[in-house]
Scaffold this motif. Sequence first.
Motif, PDB file in Angstrom:
ATOM      1  N   ILE A 110       0.836  -1.207   0.000  1.00 56.39           N
ATOM      2  CA  ILE A 110       0.000   0.000   0.000  1.00 56.39           C
ATOM      3  C   ILE A 110       0.867   1.252   0.000  1.00 56.39           C
ATOM      4  O   ILE A 110       0.597   2.204  -0.744  1.00 56.39           O
ATOM      5  CB  ILE A 110      -0.985  -0.022   1.190  1.00 56.39           C
ATOM      6  CG1 ILE A 110      -1.964  -1.195   1.030  1.00 56.39           C
ATOM      7  CG2 ILE A 110      -1.732   1.306   1.296  1.00 56.39           C
ATOM      8  CD1 ILE A 110      -2.811  -1.481   2.252  1.00 56.39           C
ATOM      9  N   ASP A 111       1.933   1.268   0.780  1.00 57.26           N
ATOM     10  CA  ASP A 111       2.849   2.417   0.780  1.00 57.26           C
ATOM     11  C   ASP A 111       3.448   2.633  -0.607  1.00 57.26           C
ATOM     12  O   ASP A 111       3.558   3.779  -1.073  1.00 57.26           O
ATOM     13  CB  ASP A 111       3.969   2.217   1.805  1.00 57.26           C
ATOM     14  CG  ASP A 111       3.495   2.317   3.244  1.00 57.26           C
ATOM     15  OD1 ASP A 111       2.349   2.776   3.480  1.00 57.26           O
ATOM     16  OD2 ASP A 111       4.270   1.914   4.148  1.00 57.26           O
ATOM     17  N   ALA A 112       3.834   1.548  -1.278  1.00 58.78           N
ATOM     18  CA  ALA A 112       4.400   1.657  -2.632  1.00 58.78           C
ATOM     19  C   ALA A 112       3.347   2.133  -3.632  1.00 58.78           C
ATOM     20  O   ALA A 112       3.661   2.889  -4.557  1.00 58.78           O
ATOM     21  CB  ALA A 112       4.996   0.319  -3.070  1.00 58.78           C
ATOM     22  N   MET A 113       2.102   1.724  -3.444  1.00 55.55           N
ATOM     23  CA  MET A 113       1.024   2.200  -4.314  1.00 55.55           C
ATOM     24  C   MET A 113       0.843   3.709  -4.165  1.00 55.55           C
ATOM     25  O   MET A 113       0.739   4.423  -5.167  1.00 55.55           O
ATOM     26  CB  MET A 113      -0.282   1.477  -3.974  1.00 55.55           C
ATOM     27  CG  MET A 113      -0.300   0.023  -4.367  1.00 55.55           C
ATOM     28  SD  MET A 113      -1.765  -0.827  -3.744  1.00 55.55           S
ATOM     29  CE  MET A 113      -3.052   0.179  -4.456  1.00 55.55           C
ATOM     30  N   VAL A 114       0.815   4.187  -2.938  1.00 55.88           N
ATOM     31  CA  VAL A 114       0.653   5.621  -2.687  1.00 55.88           C
ATOM     32  C   VAL A 114       1.852   6.383  -3.255  1.00 55.88           C
ATOM     33  O   VAL A 114       1.690   7.404  -3.933  1.00 55.88           O
ATOM     34  CB  VAL A 114       0.475   5.899  -1.175  1.00 55.88           C
ATOM     35  CG1 VAL A 114       0.539   7.390  -0.869  1.00 55.88           C
ATOM     36  CG2 VAL A 114      -0.838   5.289  -0.680  1.00 55.88           C
ATOM     37  N   ARG A 115       3.045   5.879  -3.011  1.00 57.51           N
ATOM     38  CA  ARG A 115       4.285   6.523  -3.481  1.00 57.51           C
ATOM     39  C   ARG A 115       4.299   6.659  -5.010  1.00 57.51           C
ATOM     40  O   ARG A 115       4.827   7.611  -5.558  1.00 57.51           O
ATOM     41  CB  ARG A 115       5.461   5.683  -2.989  1.00 57.51           C
ATOM     42  CG  ARG A 115       6.813   6.190  -3.248  1.00 57.51           C
ATOM     43  CD  ARG A 115       7.902   5.428  -2.495  1.00 57.51           C
ATOM     44  NE  ARG A 115       8.011   4.014  -2.824  1.00 57.51           N
ATOM     45  CZ  ARG A 115       7.777   3.005  -1.971  1.00 57.51           C
ATOM     46  NH1 ARG A 115       7.418   3.250  -0.714  1.00 57.51           N
ATOM     47  NH2 ARG A 115       7.911   1.753  -2.346  1.00 57.51           N
TER      48      ARG A 115
END
Length: 183
Positions: A110-115
Amino acid sequence: MDRELQAPIDPSVAKELKAGDMVYITGTIYTARDAAHKRMDEALSDNKELPFDIRGNLIYYMGPSPAREGRPIGSAGPTTASRMDKYAPKLLDLGLGGMIGKGKRSKEVIDAMVRNGAVYFAAIGGAGALLSKAITSSEVIAYDDLGTEAIRKLTVERFPAIVVIDSNGNNLYETAGAAYRKK
């Protein structure tokens, strides 16, 4: 809201999608499961090219059944996405536009998706025969020795999916559960 999407997905379109949106995807998507993700990770570690340009593309976590006569593919239901979580952040950082699967994702994904402004879509588990009707062509493009886990290039027309996690990290699995508990 219902949306018609063209794949590969444009980053500006991905940013407009909201958790809970129903989408119909038309265009090219790629399949890859555990073994294919492992091979792609090994290729990247060896400074080799991936079998397809990842930028803006969608990976469908699916391993099809054999095609019936006259059909491009057999049953084509989603597999559990969390099995690809250890590989997904690296692919997202390389420009992967989104993923299609079923089930929850890790905080790292999820963090990588947001980034990276990417989206996670859910396809309906148990509806593989129905989902296969949206697939108009299927071609193995890499790792043929993996059988059903080979990477396939699919052409889809109005492939139905739901935005589960949007590019802002809004997660339908969490918000829908919270709304249900309030009732």
